[in-house]
Structure formats: structure tokens, C-alpha cells
Design a protein around this motif. Structure first.
Motif, PDB file in Angstrom:
ATOM      1  N   LEU A  49       3.520   3.989  10.608  1.00 46.61           N
ATOM      2  CA  LEU A  49       3.321   2.594  10.214  1.00 46.61           C
ATOM      3  C   LEU A  49       4.470   2.085   9.356  1.00 46.61           C
ATOM      4  O   LEU A  49       4.825   0.909   9.413  1.00 46.61           O
ATOM      5  N   ASP A  50       5.064   2.976   8.561  1.00 47.80           N
ATOM      6  CA  ASP A  50       6.136   2.592   7.639  1.00 47.80           C
ATOM      7  C   ASP A  50       7.471   2.589   8.381  1.00 47.80           C
ATOM      8  O   ASP A  50       8.265   3.526   8.290  1.00 47.80           O
ATOM      9  N   THR A  51       7.748   1.512   9.083  1.00 47.12           N
ATOM     10  CA  THR A  51       8.976   1.425   9.890  1.00 47.12           C
ATOM     11  C   THR A  51      10.216   1.187   9.035  1.00 47.12           C
ATOM     12  O   THR A  51      11.334   1.412   9.499  1.00 47.12           O
ATOM     13  N   THR A  52      10.055   0.728   7.790  1.00 42.05           N
ATOM     14  CA  THR A  52      11.205   0.452   6.923  1.00 42.05           C
ATOM     15  C   THR A  52      11.578   1.635   6.042  1.00 42.05           C
ATOM     16  O   THR A  52      12.568   1.573   5.308  1.00 42.05           O
ATOM     17  N   ASP A  53      10.776   2.707   6.084  1.00 44.68           N
ATOM     18  CA  ASP A  53      11.036   3.918   5.285  1.00 44.68           C
ATOM     19  C   ASP A  53      11.113   3.629   3.791  1.00 44.68           C
ATOM     20  O   ASP A  53      11.908   4.235   3.064  1.00 44.68           O
ATOM     21  N   HIS A  54      10.272   2.709   3.310  1.00 45.70           N
ATOM     22  CA  HIS A  54      10.211   2.393   1.884  1.00 45.70           C
ATOM     23  C   HIS A  54       9.068   3.117   1.178  1.00 45.70           C
ATOM     24  O   HIS A  54       8.823   2.886  -0.005  1.00 45.70           O
ATOM     25  N   ASN A  55       8.341   3.960   1.927  1.00 45.97           N
ATOM     26  CA  ASN A  55       7.199   4.691   1.376  1.00 45.97           C
ATOM     27  C   ASN A  55       6.097   3.769   0.867  1.00 45.97           C
ATOM     28  O   ASN A  55       5.336   4.138  -0.037  1.00 45.97           O
ATOM     29  N   GLU A  56       6.031   2.593   1.424  1.00 46.81           N
ATOM     30  CA  GLU A  56       4.943   1.667   1.142  1.00 46.81           C
ATOM     31  C   GLU A  56       4.826   0.688   2.304  1.00 46.81           C
ATOM     32  O   GLU A  56       5.797   0.442   3.018  1.00 46.81           O
ATOM     33  N   LEU A  57       3.631   0.147   2.477  1.00 51.34           N
ATOM     34  CA  LEU A  57       3.360  -0.740   3.600  1.00 51.34           C
ATOM     35  C   LEU A  57       3.117  -2.155   3.111  1.00 51.34           C
ATOM     36  O   LEU A  57       2.306  -2.372   2.201  1.00 51.34           O
ATOM     37  N   GLU A  58       3.833  -3.101   3.690  1.00 56.88           N
ATOM     38  CA  GLU A  58       3.543  -4.518   3.457  1.00 56.88           C
ATOM     39  C   GLU A  58       2.455  -4.960   4.434  1.00 56.88           C
ATOM     40  O   GLU A  58       2.125  -4.260   5.389  1.00 56.88           O
ATOM     41  N   LEU A  59       1.898  -6.146   4.194  1.00 56.39           N
ATOM     42  CA  LEU A  59       0.800  -6.631   5.029  1.00 56.39           C
ATOM     43  C   LEU A  59       1.221  -6.767   6.487  1.00 56.39           C
ATOM     44  O   LEU A  59       0.547  -6.244   7.392  1.00 56.39           O
ATOM     45  N   ASP A  60       2.331  -7.454   6.730  1.00 58.90           N
ATOM     46  CA  ASP A  60       2.784  -7.649   8.112  1.00 58.90           C
ATOM     47  C   ASP A  60       3.128  -6.318   8.775  1.00 58.90           C
ATOM     48  O   ASP A  60       2.852  -6.112   9.969  1.00 58.90           O
ATOM     49  N   GLU A  61       3.707  -5.423   8.003  1.00 53.93           N
ATOM     50  CA  GLU A  61       4.071  -4.115   8.534  1.00 53.93           C
ATOM     51  C   GLU A  61       2.829  -3.317   8.904  1.00 53.93           C
ATOM     52  O   GLU A  61       2.791  -2.649   9.954  1.00 53.93           O
ATOM     53  N   VAL A  64       0.857  -1.185   0.000  1.00 53.66           N
ATOM     54  CA  VAL A  64       0.000   0.000   0.000  1.00 53.66           C
ATOM     55  C   VAL A  64       0.891   1.233   0.000  1.00 53.66           C
ATOM     56  O   VAL A  64       1.732   1.408   0.894  1.00 53.66           O
ATOM     57  N   THR A  65       0.720   2.066  -1.007  1.00 53.03           N
ATOM     58  CA  THR A  65       1.495   3.307  -1.089  1.00 53.03           C
ATOM     59  C   THR A  65       0.787   4.402  -0.294  1.00 53.03           C
ATOM     60  O   THR A  65      -0.364   4.248   0.129  1.00 53.03           O
ATOM     61  N   VAL A  66       1.482   5.501  -0.107  1.00 53.82           N
ATOM     62  CA  VAL A  66       0.901   6.605   0.652  1.00 53.82           C
ATOM     63  C   VAL A  66      -0.310   7.171  -0.077  1.00 53.82           C
ATOM     64  O   VAL A  66      -1.278   7.629   0.547  1.00 53.82           O
ATOM     65  N   THR A  67      -0.284   7.121  -1.428  1.00 56.27           N
ATOM     66  CA  THR A  67      -1.432   7.620  -2.200  1.00 56.27           C
ATOM     67  C   THR A  67      -2.659   6.760  -1.967  1.00 56.27           C
ATOM     68  O   THR A  67      -3.768   7.268  -1.748  1.00 56.27           O
ATOM     69  N   GLU A  68      -2.480   5.433  -2.021  1.00 57.10           N
ATOM     70  CA  GLU A  68      -3.596   4.523  -1.760  1.00 57.10           C
ATOM     71  C   GLU A  68      -4.093   4.680  -0.320  1.00 57.10           C
ATOM     72  O   GLU A  68      -5.307   4.636  -0.056  1.00 57.10           O
ATOM     73  N   PHE A  69      -3.168   4.850   0.583  1.00 57.80           N
ATOM     74  CA  PHE A  69      -3.523   4.984   1.996  1.00 57.80           C
ATOM     75  C   PHE A  69      -4.378   6.225   2.220  1.00 57.80           C
ATOM     76  O   PHE A  69      -5.420   6.176   2.891  1.00 57.80           O
ATOM     77  N   MET A  70      -3.952   7.353   1.658  1.00 55.38           N
ATOM     78  CA  MET A  70      -4.682   8.602   1.835  1.00 55.38           C
ATOM     79  C   MET A  70      -6.036   8.552   1.129  1.00 55.38           C
ATOM     80  O   MET A  70      -7.027   9.086   1.634  1.00 55.38           O
ATOM     81  N   ALA A  71      -6.088   7.894  -0.023  1.00 53.88           N
ATOM     82  CA  ALA A  71      -7.348   7.816  -0.770  1.00 53.88           C
ATOM     83  C   ALA A  71      -8.410   7.063   0.020  1.00 53.88           C
ATOM     84  O   ALA A  71      -9.581   7.462   0.051  1.00 53.88           O
ATOM     85  N   HIS A  72      -8.025   5.962   0.658  1.00 55.98           N
ATOM     86  CA  HIS A  72      -9.000   5.166   1.397  1.00 55.98           C
ATOM     87  C   HIS A  72      -9.366   5.817   2.733  1.00 55.98           C
ATOM     88  O   HIS A  72     -10.478   5.607   3.232  1.00 55.98           O
ATOM     89  N   LEU A  73      -8.450   6.581   3.304  1.00 58.38           N
ATOM     90  CA  LEU A  73      -8.785   7.240   4.563  1.00 58.38           C
ATOM     91  C   LEU A  73      -9.697   8.445   4.361  1.00 58.38           C
ATOM     92  O   LEU A  73     -10.144   9.045   5.342  1.00 58.38           O
TER      93      LEU A  73
END
Length: 231
Positions: free
Chosen positions: A155-167, A120-129
Motif C-alpha cells: 500500500l505504501d507506494t511512496t516508501d515513506h513508512n506511512e499511508l496518506e488517505l488517497d494512498e 497511518v503508520t505501520v504501528t497503527e496499521f498493525m494494531a487495527h488489523l
């Protein structure tokens, strides 16, 4: 009381419920335990005047609204206390709630992942919120959605600008609810460790600056007094 009414004005119901002290006590008990409708037991009392009726209604109100409610509250509180002290039941309940929470987060992640690429990218995250339903669900989990970008970065602890499921799931579980004692202890420990490292750094910096100052002053003294050095 019946004999004092005078005129022999009695009814079968009055004799059945109130003729003797034991009958009166049984009638009162049945009236509050649904053994008999208290309307049936109060009706015969009306022929003796309003006072017995008022006393009976006051008795019913007191027992129903005060005594029985207090007893029910005591028993319920004892049951709640017993359940809260049963560690096995508490653990099972916590595990069940945690599993349900994880499943809900996994389903929510699938909704966020519009392109189905597993992240999930920040764009997808913001769109759904922007969806009020999603915001309400996050608010029910005590996750503040007023600053979406900050929430995503937390939520993005790896600083990859995207979220994995487990993350995403672990991050939501970590951030939900109010700060716990262990969270405050971690913060205090991190601040103390940072203060100690900063103190050591400042001490080393002061030492290094002192050495540099001494090194700069010594050649200047040699230039100012060359004869002293020869002698």
C-alpha cells in the motif's frame, strides 16, 4: 369415470369440478394457479378410489416442482442476461459500488488514524488489523491480511513508512480481488522489458571486458618482444 363408479355415489363438488372434460381441465388449471385450493378439488376424487387421488397429486407435484420452476428459471435468466447486456445499467452499478467502496475505505482510514494526524503508520496499521472485525472486512474485499507488513509495503507506494488517505484508498482498490488480465499483461510486459535491459547490459559488459582484455594483453606483448617493435 363418474358413471363407472356405480350406485350414483356423487357429490355436488364432484359434479362441479369433474363432471365433464372441460370442467376437469379448468379444475386442474385453477389448482396450479391458486384459482382454487387443490385440497378442495382432490377431496371429491377420494370417493372414486385412491388412483384418481394419486394421479391428481402427481400432477400437482410435477407442475409445481418441475414445470413452473423451469419456467421461472428461464424468465429470471432472461432478465439477468438482459440486465448484464445493458451497458448503462452495468456502468451505473459499477460506479455506485465504487463510490460505496471508497466511502467505506475513507471511514476505515479514519479509524486507523488514531492520532488524527492525517496519516497511518505501520504501528497503527498493525494494531487495527489485530481486530477481527477489520480482518473480516479486509478478507471480504479479497485483501490478504495474513502478512500485515507485506500488505502495508504494497500500500505504501511512496516508501515513506506511512499511508496518506488517497494512498490508502487507491492501494486498497488496486489490490482488492483476484489478479485481472491487465495485471497479468503488465507483469508480462515488465518482465520482458527487464529481460531486454538485462540482455543489453550483458552485451555491453561483454564488450567492455573484451576491450579491457585486449588493452591488458597488448602492453604485455610489447614487453615480451621489444626488438620486434624496434625493427
Amino acid at each position: 369415470l363418474i358413471h363407472r363408479t356405480g350406485g350414483g355415489e356423487t357429490t355436488p363438488a364432484l359434479l362441479e369440478y369433474w363432471s365433464t372434460l372441460p370442467r376437469s381441465m379448468i379444475s386442474l388449471f385453477m389448482s396450479v394457479t391458486n384459482g382454487v385450493s387443490w385440497g378442495d378439488t382432490v377431496a371429491p376424487l377420494s370417493i372414486m378410489g385412491p388412483l384418481p387421488v394419486l394421479l391428481f397429486v402427481g400432477y400437482i407435484a410435477f407442475v409445481q416442482f418441475a414445470v413452473l420452476n423451469i419456467l421461472t428459471g428461464v424468465f429470471c435468466q432472461n432478465a439477468i442476461d438482459s440486465a448484464s447486456h445493458d451497458q448503462e445499467l452495468v456502468a451505473q452499478d459499477m460506479l455506485a459500488n465504487k463510490q460505496m467502496y471508497i466511502q467505506n475505505m475513507q471511514q476505515l482510514f479514519k479509524e486507523f488514524d488514531a492520532d488524527k494526524d492525517g496519516s497511518v503508520t505501520v504501528t497503527e496499521f498493525m494494531a487495527h488489523l489485530n481486530d477481527e472485525r477489520v480482518r473480516a472486512y479486509f478478507d471480504s474485499l479479497d485483501l490478504d491480511t495474513s502478512d500485515v507488513c507485506t500488505l502495508f509495503r504494497l500500500l505504501d507506494t511512496t516508501d515513506h513508512n506511512e499511508l496518506e488517505l488517497d494512498e490508502f484508498v487507491s492501494g486498497c482498490m488496486r489490490l482488492k480481488g483476484n489478479a485481472k488480465g491487465v495485471d497479468m499483461a503488465k507483469l508480462s510486459y515488465a518482465q520482458s522489458a527487464m529481460a531486454r535491459r538485462l540482455a543489453r547490459f550483458m552485451e555491453r559488459t561483454d564488450t567492455a571486458l573484451s576491450h579491457l582484455t585486449e588493452s591488458a594483453v597488448l602492453p604485455k606483448e610489447e614487453e615480451d618482444h621489444p626488438d620486434d617493435l624496434v625493427n
